[in-house]
Design a protein around this motif. Structure first.
Motif, short mmCIF file in Angstrom:
data_model
loop_
_atom_site.label_atom_id
_atom_site.label_comp_id
_atom_site.label_asym_id
_atom_site.label_seq_id
_atom_site.Cartn_x
_atom_site.Cartn_y
_atom_site.Cartn_z
N PRO A 70 47.08 13.92 -102.06
CA PRO A 70 46.11 13.09 -101.43
C PRO A 70 46.79 11.51 -100.56
N GLN A 71 47.72 10.91 -101.26
CA GLN A 71 48.10 9.88 -100.63
C GLN A 71 48.62 9.91 -99.28
N PRO A 72 49.56 10.73 -98.89
CA PRO A 72 49.93 10.95 -97.37
C PRO A 72 48.63 11.19 -96.67
N ARG A 73 47.66 11.54 -97.02
CA ARG A 73 46.24 12.01 -96.16
C ARG A 73 45.65 10.76 -96.11
N VAL A 74 45.72 9.98 -97.23
CA VAL A 74 44.99 8.43 -97.03
C VAL A 74 45.81 7.82 -95.95
N ASP A 75 47.10 7.79 -95.81
CA ASP A 75 47.92 7.05 -94.77
C ASP A 75 47.35 7.34 -93.22
N VAL A 76 47.31 8.92 -93.26
CA VAL A 76 46.90 9.16 -91.87
C VAL A 76 45.69 8.88 -91.47
N LEU A 77 44.58 8.99 -92.36
CA LEU A 77 42.91 8.61 -92.24
C LEU A 77 43.00 7.11 -91.89
N ALA A 78 43.70 6.26 -92.63
CA ALA A 78 43.50 4.60 -92.66
C ALA A 78 44.06 4.30 -91.32
N VAL A 100 41.08 12.03 -101.90
CA VAL A 100 41.53 11.14 -100.38
C VAL A 100 40.35 10.09 -100.29
N ALA A 101 39.10 10.62 -100.55
CA ALA A 101 37.84 9.71 -100.14
C ALA A 101 38.08 8.42 -100.88
N ALA A 102 38.57 8.42 -102.27
CA ALA A 102 38.50 7.27 -103.23
C ALA A 102 39.77 6.63 -102.82
N GLY A 103 40.93 7.09 -102.40
CA GLY A 103 42.06 6.49 -101.99
C GLY A 103 41.77 5.48 -100.55
N LEU A 104 41.09 6.30 -99.85
CA LEU A 104 40.85 5.53 -98.42
C LEU A 104 39.96 4.48 -98.64
N ALA A 110 36.70 -0.07 -98.36
CA ALA A 110 35.52 0.18 -97.71
C ALA A 110 34.52 0.84 -99.04
N GLY A 111 33.05 0.92 -98.41
CA GLY A 111 32.21 1.27 -99.40
C GLY A 111 32.26 3.02 -99.65
#
Ligand code: FAD
Length: 321
Positions: A70-78, A100-104, A110-111
């Motif tokens: 998840p965390q690398p995906r959070v980096d990309v999405l953020a 990923v959603a929770a990490g983002l 964000a909510g």
């Protein structure tokens, strides 16, 4: 409204749940929708994304993104949300998507509204529909700020193949040090035959009325004859008769096959909410007053041990002729 849909993939396929969310987002009148695929060697998924409604596809293709962490995906999405001014990010539920959603949400402050069953536009605002009180009512939920993040219950939307093509934009991948600390040690795939319960056009489900785990062969045989998958109630899963991955209902999976055959299932509300959108529901139960008959299209009052093998025989005979 600028919407980004997280398109999860396994093997060389985008997941049905993600595609359903994409089709839903693309159907909004003023939609400015893009999909995003994150992984290694994932460019080829652009065709599928376009076909299911993404006019634009961001592709983050990097060998460091190969493992579904998840965390690398959070980096990309953020980064994407910040760079492109995206105000809404949508996910179809899965173990990875939930992480990923929770990490983002944490990263962007964000909510996040989770477990949504629908999304509508009301008076120019996005409103999520979330089942509550054991799925007996829907509550309206919203967001106080942007970006809005939503995670949808699996099976909420059917993918619609509209037949377009996606314009691909590569995104630069920059990972935080802390995001690369976790390592995928192993991935194991459950060995199973036939279609998965989420994708099967036919589900034959067994409940406590089967009488014991050994009698699940009855539903397995019928499912096989019909080219379908096997489902189960929580009562039998809790009793260890069948794996949790097959549980249908409030705390299991939401399914919507063309045909759902319930064998020895009472039809409790918690089971009903997971299968009520099936095309045709057939119930086999020896109790005329079983609640499942109230929402079945076809009811057979009888003993599963007699009716199910007979039905399997008839299906086989029909197929052979
Ligand atoms: C918070 C919460 C979440 C839950 N989540 C889920 C969920 O996700 N999924 C889920 O399924 N349940 C869920 N449950 C449990 C749910 O309330 C029911 O207990 C469960 O669905 C009952 O399973 P069943 O129909 O197999 O068993 P039963 O309710 O015991 O029904 C068995 C049925 O088989 C029939 N029968 C018996 N013998 C025969 C025979 N020989 N031939 C034909 N028919 C026969 C009986 O008449 C009866 O109708 C949840 C409960 C709670 C409180």
């Amino acid at each position: 409204m600028s919407t980004l849909v997280f398109l999860e993939h396994h093997g060389h396929e985008l997941l049905k749940g993600s595609l359903g969310v994409l089709s839903k987002a693309a159907a909004f009148a003023d939609a400015d929708v893009a999909g995003v695929v994150i992984g290694s060697k994932v460019r080829a998924l652009a065709d599928q994304a376009g076909k299911f409604g993404a006019p634009k596809l961001y592709v983050a293709d990097d060998a460091r993104l190969e493992a579904p962490l998840p965390q690398p995906r959070v980096d990309v999405l953020a980064q994407l949300v910040r760079d492109k001014g995206i105000d809404t990010v949508l996910f179809g539920n899965s173990v990875l998507a939930a992480d990923v959603a929770a990490g983002l949400a944490a990263r962007l402050d964000a909510g996040l509204n989770w477990d949504l069953a629908d999304l509508v536009q009301q008076d120019g605002k996005l409103v999520g529909k979330r089942p509550a009180l054991q799925d007996s009512v829907y509550v309206d939920v919203g967001w106080k700020s942007e970006p809005r993040i939503a995670l949808f219950r699996s099976g909420s939307f059917d993918p619609v193949a509209a037949g377009g093509s996606a314009q691909v934009e590569d995104v630069a991948v920059a990972l935080e040090d802390f995001s690369t600390s976790a390592r995928m040690v192993d991935q194991a795939h459950e060995e199973s035959e036939g279609p998965s319960i989420e994708d099967a056009p036919v589900i034959v489900a067994g409940g406590r009325g089967l009488g014991g785990p050994e009698n699940f062969t009855l539903v397995e045989e019928l499912a096989k004859a019909l080219g379908g998958a096997v489902g189960a109630t929580r009562a039998v899963v809790d009793a260890g008769w069948y794996p949790y991955s097959t549980q249908v209902g409030q705390t299991g999976k939401t399914v919507s096959p063309k045909l759902y055959i319930a064998c020895g299932i009472s039809g409790a509300i918690q089971h009903k909410v997971g299968m009520q959108s099936s095309g045709v529901i057939v119930a086999i139960n020896k109790d005329t007053n079983a609640p499942i008959f109230e929402f079945s299209d076809l009811g057979v009052v009888g003993d599963v041990h007699e009716v199910v093998p007979r039905l399997t025989e008839l299906v086989r005979a029909r197929k052979a002729s």
